[in-house]
Scaffold this motif. Structure first.
Motif, PDB file in Angstrom:
ATOM      1  N   ILE B  49       0.958  -1.197  -0.001  1.00 37.93           N
ATOM      2  CA  ILE B  49      -0.059   0.038  -0.043  1.00 37.93           C
ATOM      3  C   ILE B  49       0.761   1.170  -0.105  1.00 37.93           C
ATOM      4  O   ILE B  49       0.702   2.041  -0.789  1.00 37.93           O
ATOM      5  CB  ILE B  49      -0.969   0.001   1.050  1.00 37.93           C
ATOM      6  N   LEU B  50       1.876   1.217   0.948  1.00 39.21           N
ATOM      7  CA  LEU B  50       2.865   2.480   1.057  1.00 39.21           C
ATOM      8  C   LEU B  50       3.366   2.818  -0.431  1.00 39.21           C
ATOM      9  O   LEU B  50       3.643   3.717  -0.754  1.00 39.21           O
ATOM     10  CB  LEU B  50       3.737   2.299   2.255  1.00 39.21           C
ATOM     11  N   LEU B  56       1.824   6.809  -6.978  1.00 40.25           N
ATOM     12  CA  LEU B  56       0.799   7.119  -7.373  1.00 40.25           C
ATOM     13  C   LEU B  56       0.394   8.623  -6.721  1.00 40.25           C
ATOM     14  O   LEU B  56      -0.811   9.398  -7.270  1.00 40.25           O
ATOM     15  CB  LEU B  56      -0.396   6.269  -7.460  1.00 40.25           C
ATOM     16  N   ALA B  57       0.984   9.124  -5.729  1.00 41.85           N
ATOM     17  CA  ALA B  57       0.398  10.209  -5.026  1.00 41.85           C
ATOM     18  C   ALA B  57       0.248  11.438  -6.064  1.00 41.85           C
ATOM     19  O   ALA B  57      -0.780  12.129  -5.629  1.00 41.85           O
ATOM     20  CB  ALA B  57       1.510  10.404  -4.009  1.00 41.85           C
ATOM     21  N   GLY B  58       1.101  11.563  -7.035  1.00 40.79           N
ATOM     22  CA  GLY B  58       0.924  12.790  -7.585  1.00 40.79           C
ATOM     23  C   GLY B  58      -0.556  12.772  -8.427  1.00 40.79           C
ATOM     24  O   GLY B  58      -1.180  13.803  -8.690  1.00 40.79           O
ATOM     25  N   SER B  81       1.126   9.104   7.690  1.00 37.77           N
ATOM     26  CA  SER B  81       2.332   9.792   7.503  1.00 37.77           C
ATOM     27  C   SER B  81       2.730   9.834   6.117  1.00 37.77           C
ATOM     28  O   SER B  81       3.462  10.714   5.734  1.00 37.77           O
ATOM     29  CB  SER B  81       3.455   8.837   8.127  1.00 37.77           C
ATOM     30  N   ALA B  82       2.227   8.835   5.222  1.00 35.67           N
ATOM     31  CA  ALA B  82       2.500   8.798   3.681  1.00 35.67           C
ATOM     32  C   ALA B  82       1.703   9.945   2.946  1.00 35.67           C
ATOM     33  O   ALA B  82       1.578  10.161   1.834  1.00 35.67           O
ATOM     34  CB  ALA B  82       2.250   7.513   3.035  1.00 35.67           C
ATOM     35  N   LEU B 213      -3.383  -1.078 -12.390  1.00 36.04           N
ATOM     36  CA  LEU B 213      -4.246  -0.415 -11.608  1.00 36.04           C
ATOM     37  C   LEU B 213      -4.433   1.019 -12.185  1.00 36.04           C
ATOM     38  O   LEU B 213      -5.786   1.190 -12.115  1.00 36.04           O
ATOM     39  CB  LEU B 213      -3.241  -0.002 -10.377  1.00 36.04           C
ATOM     40  N   ARG B 214      -3.693   1.732 -13.051  1.00 29.17           N
ATOM     41  CA  ARG B 214      -3.911   2.694 -13.806  1.00 29.17           C
ATOM     42  C   ARG B 214      -5.025   2.595 -14.697  1.00 29.17           C
ATOM     43  O   ARG B 214      -6.164   3.288 -14.671  1.00 29.17           O
ATOM     44  CB  ARG B 214      -2.803   3.482 -14.148  1.00 29.17           C
ATOM     45  N   ALA B 215      -4.987   1.615 -15.314  1.00 29.34           N
ATOM     46  CA  ALA B 215      -6.156   1.038 -16.309  1.00 29.34           C
ATOM     47  C   ALA B 215      -7.300   0.765 -15.805  1.00 29.34           C
ATOM     48  O   ALA B 215      -8.287   1.397 -16.264  1.00 29.34           O
ATOM     49  CB  ALA B 215      -5.675  -0.153 -17.034  1.00 29.34           C
TER      50      ALA B 215
END
Ligand SMILES: Nc1nc2c(ncn2[C@@H]2O[C@H](COP(=O)(O)OP(=O)(O)OP(=O)(O)O)[C@@H](O)[C@H]2O)c(=O)[nH]1
Ligand SMILES: [Mg+2]
Ligand SMILES: [Zn+2]
Lengths: 120, 220
Positions: B49-50, B56-58, B81-82, B213-215
């Motif tokens: 997950i981290l 993918l945060a951006g 925290s992430a 995942l993006r798809a």
């Protein structure tokens, strides 16, 4: 194991259907469980005795019908029963198999006591 | 008094399945993709997950529902925290999450503002397999040190998954793990399932998983 959650669901289902049928009391609950569902009968019975106390299901007998896990080999057509853990086709050693039975997980029926005359 | 046999024929976990349906509709309305992440304790659920959040945060807003059997917030704290929202669901000793707990979790998180919700299920290979949550996809993490025989011993969880992440491949040189034997077991139980070998330690293998995942996210 999740026998507690499962037993709660069984009690809810049995009680609902019993009230709908105008039951005074539930005497028997018939369950159909495939071998692939990892449920221990003794634990369900244990939770059942505790949870059903004071409900319409108190004292009802649980009956477990166990359906064997039957597989069919899609390559050579052999059907075979799983001994517990996963095995390859005993005839051709292939891994191209399909589950035929063993996933059953249901309350099949209940037996109830009714006031005479209410039975339509 | 007379005795009467009343037919019932109802799936035992029917109530859970129906609530799972409601959770699914809620996610769909919010346009949020839901993942049910299952694994044995310590296989690397939180680590995956981290890593996923970091990469993918951006572009993606991710929320996490953490299921734990005890009131500890270690995993949720790491997610926060992430930089992403997380809620902790204490199952009170229960061996799995169910649809009721997810419904509660969804009440505590701003679903509408998220693209992706990852549910970290309780570390267990047996019980989570039986309970639908309403998420869109079931992902299992297996890890190298658990051994290559797990599909054979825990067939049910392998049968119900859409994606298998095989974590800790950095440990392959140190642990006896017969990849062919493992893959054969997986293939019997779940023909054609997507398998992503990764390492959270080295970061190896994450791109194919993230592409998948993006798809999914772009469709949702
Ligand atoms: N060598 C190696 N260690 C890893 C890898 N991924 C995770 N770990 C380690 O494995 C341990 C467990 O990782 P977690 O991510 O906490 O596992 P988890 O499945 O979330 O564990 P629980 O939530 O407690 O069930 C930690 O010490 C991680 O650092 C990996 O790819 N390689
Ligand atoms: Mg964790
Ligand atoms: Zn065969």
């Amino acid at each position: 194991m999740h026998e507690l959650a499962v037993t709660e669901s069984i009690l809810q289902i049995a009680s609902e259907h019993a009230s709908k049928a105008g039951a005074k009391k539930v005497t028997d609950v018939y369950l159909v469980l495939g071998r692939l569902s990892s449920i221990v009968d003794d634990s369900v019975q244990f939770y059942w005795d505790a949870l059903s106390e004071g409900t319409i299901c108190q004292g009802a007998q649980l009956h477990f019908e166990r359906i064997p896990a039957k597989m069919a080999c899609l390559d050579c057509g052999t059907s075979f029963e799983l001994p517990g853990e996963l095995i390859l086709c005993p005839k051709c050693q292939g891994g191209h198999v399909k589950v035929i039975t063993g996933d059953e997980f249901r309350v099949d029926s209940i037996e109830i006591l009714q006031e005479s005359g209410e039975n339509l | 008094m007379n005795t009467l046999r009343v037919p019932v024929v109802e799936k035992i976990l029917n109530a859970n399945d129906q609530l799972a349906e409601q959770n699914r509709r809620r996610l769909d309305q919010a346009g949020t993709f839901g993942i049910n992440l299952m694994a044995s304790p310590g296989a690397g659920k939180t680590s995956v997950i981290l890593q996923t959040i970091r990469r993918l945060a951006g572009s993606t807003r991710i929320g996490v529902i953490e299921g734990d059997t005890a009131p500890v917030t270690i995993d949720a704290d790491r997610v926060i925290s992430a930089g992403m929202p997380a809620v902790q669901i204490n199952t009170g000793g229960d061996c799995h999450l169910d649809a009721v707990m997810i419904a509660n979790g969804l009440n505590q998180i701003a679903v509408d503002q998220l693209d992706l919700i990852i549910v970290e299920n309780v570390g267990n290979l047996i019980c989570p397999a039986a309970f639908q949550l309403g998420t869109h996809t079931n992902v299992l993490i297996a890890s190298i040190p658990e051994g290559d025989d797990k599909p054979y011993k825990y067939p049910n969880i392998y049968r119900g998954i859409d994606v298998l992440i095989l974590n800790k491949i950095d440990l392959l040189p140190y642990v006896r793990f017969d990849m062919d034997y493992f893959r054969k077991g997986v293939e019997i139980l779940n023909p054609g399932v997507k398998v992503f070998p990764v390492s959270c330690a080295s970061g190896e293998g994450f791109d194919p998983w993230l592409d998948w995942l993006r798809a999914k996210l772009s469709k949702e």
